[in-house]
Scaffold this active site. Structure first.
Site, PDB file in Angstrom:
ATOM      1  N   ARG A   1       5.645  -7.476   2.690  1.00  0.00           N
ATOM      2  CA  ARG A   1       4.525  -7.611   2.047  1.00  0.00           C
ATOM      3  C   ARG A   1       4.129  -9.262   1.864  1.00  0.00           C
ATOM      4  O   ARG A   1       2.912  -9.440   2.148  1.00  0.00           O
ATOM      5  CB  ARG A   1       4.315  -6.780   0.769  1.00  0.00           C
TER       6      ARG A   1
ATOM      7  N   PHE B   1      -0.547  -1.234   6.920  1.00  0.00           N
ATOM      8  CA  PHE B   1       0.936  -1.283   7.056  1.00  0.00           C
ATOM      9  C   PHE B   1       1.707  -1.916   5.955  1.00  0.00           C
ATOM     10  O   PHE B   1       1.068  -2.790   5.223  1.00  0.00           O
ATOM     11  CB  PHE B   1       1.249  -1.713   8.411  1.00  0.00           C
ATOM     12  N   GLU B   2       2.987  -1.781   5.891  1.00  0.00           N
ATOM     13  CA  GLU B   2       3.835  -2.357   4.426  1.00  0.00           C
ATOM     14  C   GLU B   2       3.643  -1.673   3.284  1.00  0.00           C
ATOM     15  O   GLU B   2       3.465  -2.043   2.280  1.00  0.00           O
ATOM     16  CB  GLU B   2       3.763  -3.906   4.553  1.00  0.00           C
ATOM     17  N   GLY B   3       2.808  -0.422   3.637  1.00  0.00           N
ATOM     18  CA  GLY B   3       2.337   0.410   2.481  1.00  0.00           C
ATOM     19  C   GLY B   3       0.882   0.190   2.218  1.00  0.00           C
ATOM     20  O   GLY B   3       0.428  -0.868   2.238  1.00  0.00           O
TER      21      GLY B   3
END
Length: 572
Positions: free
Chosen positions: A269, A389-391
């Site tokens: 993140r 992306f990455e959550g």
């Protein structure tokens, strides 16, 4: 190792400004090497990388990729002992910032390899795994990928269906299943894979385990996906059919893979945040150039107030993003153990700030911005993935709120238990009463902010009180049901995001004031003032909405739309 978390403390109403002031600075020795490395990156990209061609052909040429490897960029995070450069978190973020501002697909390729692909080995790998894989990963001879997402398991990692069965002799696991949208999937040699290692019993949480899996063990991948942006990066499905993985290739402990995934994504993140800074800075430069050259009504459009306002907001937002990102990497480099909430905040704020900036830069460019001949529309397409992306940002807002509220929630449970047993719980009740009395008598202070920033520090202090007060109210009102109260979670998360941003600019500008004085730090002061003024309005709106909102009406409208299958109205 420092156990306290700045943001988690803030949810209790505690301002741990000792953790963030003075604002962290890179070590002088590393700074010198970093300047040399950044110069090499700029020269290489200027001479060898055609971003428009990469986007048009959806491919990074092999010679370009090899050149990136030769620069050492595949081993930035690998310690010297294993053949890498061994950069700090701050220096790594700065390199990724530079690459992202130059070409998005290569930034994603590097980030997928280092920020998440190999990170599990760095954090949880045995010494044997590190010696076996890290030297080849550092040179780029071996490329890594992170394989978590499945068709039915994106943000909900517990829904993973890929399975790993332990052999009768306990020597290896057999993997079966598939993953989707895996960055570097088409050419990665090594995958960090997450799979179930417990029966899928009804109602029971699955035990997930992390594995290091070589392509040569039988991994197959599909063709590259056709994407909106970052087209030069490889994104594929990955398939496992009776893939045998030695027991020694387990990362961490069997059944504890969820922890591995979360720790790895914390780092990923920050890669998104630093990349967002790089592209934001590039877009501001393009916007300033366009504002100077484009004329309307006989003068440059940059002279008009509405254009100046866009530039000012871009500058303030990027200043806040840069401040919070490098404050967080500084926390990591100073051995703060828990930076999970801070890194999630940086990702959410970074991706959303960049999205606003890329939109405004295209607006300033006007018709030129819409044409493929220029880079604006490519930057817009590349930037969109950062919100996913990455959550996803929706999931991360829930994560920020629920992680932050976990401490106050646990405290309330303990106090309730102590009230049932007042003799045993006397100490806990006394501490709780003292904290409540202190809050009632006055707010916590941001004591380390420079006096010039007193007004902005007071805003931070007052809304820290509001955050803690409304968290306490929400927990008392909803109890365990708080996990379902996503409107409340969003307000809590948005307050936390703004408060961390304010704290970051206060810390950074305090350092500038102490080093250069008020006149020397004038630009930092001005950006801090503009940012905090805007943040104060957002904070006030969120506080008001805890009490007065139309949450239930919005839910009802959505439910009716689901029943209708869409928008049911027509003018005829």
């Amino acid at each position: 190792m420092i156990e306290q978390s700045f943001m988690k403390s803030l949810f209790h109403g505690v301002i741990a400004d000792n953790l963030i002031v003075p604002y962290p600075e890179p070590l002088p020795a590393e700074t010198n090497n970093l300047h040399i490395m950044l110069d090499s990156v700029r020269k290489y990209f200027a001479q060898n990388v055609d971003a428009q061609k990469i986007d048009r052909e959806a491919l990074v040429p092999d010679d370009v990729l090899q050149g990136i490897k030769d620069l050492g960029l595949f081993g930035l995070l690998v310690p010297n002992d294993y053949g890498g450069i061994g950069l700090s978190a701050t220096a790594y973020a700065r390199v990724m910032q530079e690459v992202s501002g130059l070409e998005g697909s290569l930034a994603v390729t590097l980030g997928a390899h280092q920020s998440i692909g190999m990170k599990g080995i760095l954090l949880f790998g045995s010494e044997e795994l590190k010696k076996k894989y890290l030297p080849k990963l550092a040179t780029g001879e071996c490329v890594a990928a992170f394989a978590l997402t499945e068709p039915s398991a994106g943000s909900d990692a517990a829904a993973i269906q890929t399975r790993a069965e332990l052999s009768d002799d306990g020597r290896y696991f057999t993997l079966n299943g598939s993953k989707i949208w895996i960055s570097n999937g088409g050419f990665a040699d090594l995958f960090t894979v997450f799979a179930r290692t417990s029966p899928a019993e009804h109602g029971a949480k699955p035990r997930i385990t992390a594995f290091v899996v070589e392509r040569g063990m039988g991994v197959r991948t599909g063709p590259n996906e056709h994407k909106l942006g970052i087209r030069g990066s490889s994104t594929t499905e990955v398939y496992f059919e009776d893939v045998k993985v030695p027991i020694e290739n387990v990362l961490g402990e069997v059944g504890r893979g969820f922890k591995v995934a979360m720790e790895v994504l914390n780092n990923g993140r920050l890669g998104v945040a630093s990349g967002s800074i790089g592209l934001a800075k590039r877009l501001i430069k393009l916007s300033v150039e366009r504002a100077r050259e484009r004329k309307a009504f006989g003068r440059p459009i940059g002279e008009f107030g509405l254009i100046k306002d866009k530039i000012a907001q871009m500058m303030a937002g990027t200043f806040a993003l840069e401040s919070m990102t490098y404050l967080t990497t500084g926390l990591i480099d100073s051995n703060v153990a828990d930076y999970s909430v801070e890194s999630a905040i940086c990702k959410v704020y970074g991706s959303e700030t960049l999205w606003k900036i890329v939109n405004e830069s295209l607006q300033i460019a006007a018709g030129v911005g819409y044409m493929q001949e220029y880079s604006y529309e490519r930057h817009l397409r590349d930037a969109r993935i950062n919100l996913i992306f990455e959550g996803t940002n929706e999931i991360l807002r829930c994560f920020i709120a629920l992680s932050g509220m976990q401490g106050p929630g646990r405290q309330l449970v303990e106090v309730a238990r102590a009230m049932r047993e007042p003799i045993k719980g006397f100490g806990l009740l006394s501490d709780f009463a003292i904290r409540k009395a202190r809050t009632a008598l006055g707010r916590e202070r941001f004591t380390r902010a420079h006096p010039v920033l007193n007004r902005e520090a007071v805003v931070f202090e007052e809304y820290t009180v509001e955050l803690a007060k409304n968290v306490d109210k929400a927990l008392r009102k909803f109890g365990k049901d708080i996990a379902e109260m996503q409107y409340t979670q969003k307000r809590v998360a948005d307050m936390a995001i703004d408060l961390f941003a304010i704290a970051s600019v206060l810390s950074r500008t305090t350092r500038a004031l102490e080093q250069r004085g008020e006149e020397g730090a004038r630009r930092e002061i001005d950006l801090t003032t503009v940012f905090v003024s805007a943040a104060e309005k957002r904070l006030a709106d969120n506080v008001a909405a805890f009490e007065k909102n139309d949450d239930e009406l919005r839910k009802a409208i959505a439910d009716r739309a689901y029943n209708d299958g869409g928008y049911p109205f027509d003018i005829i």
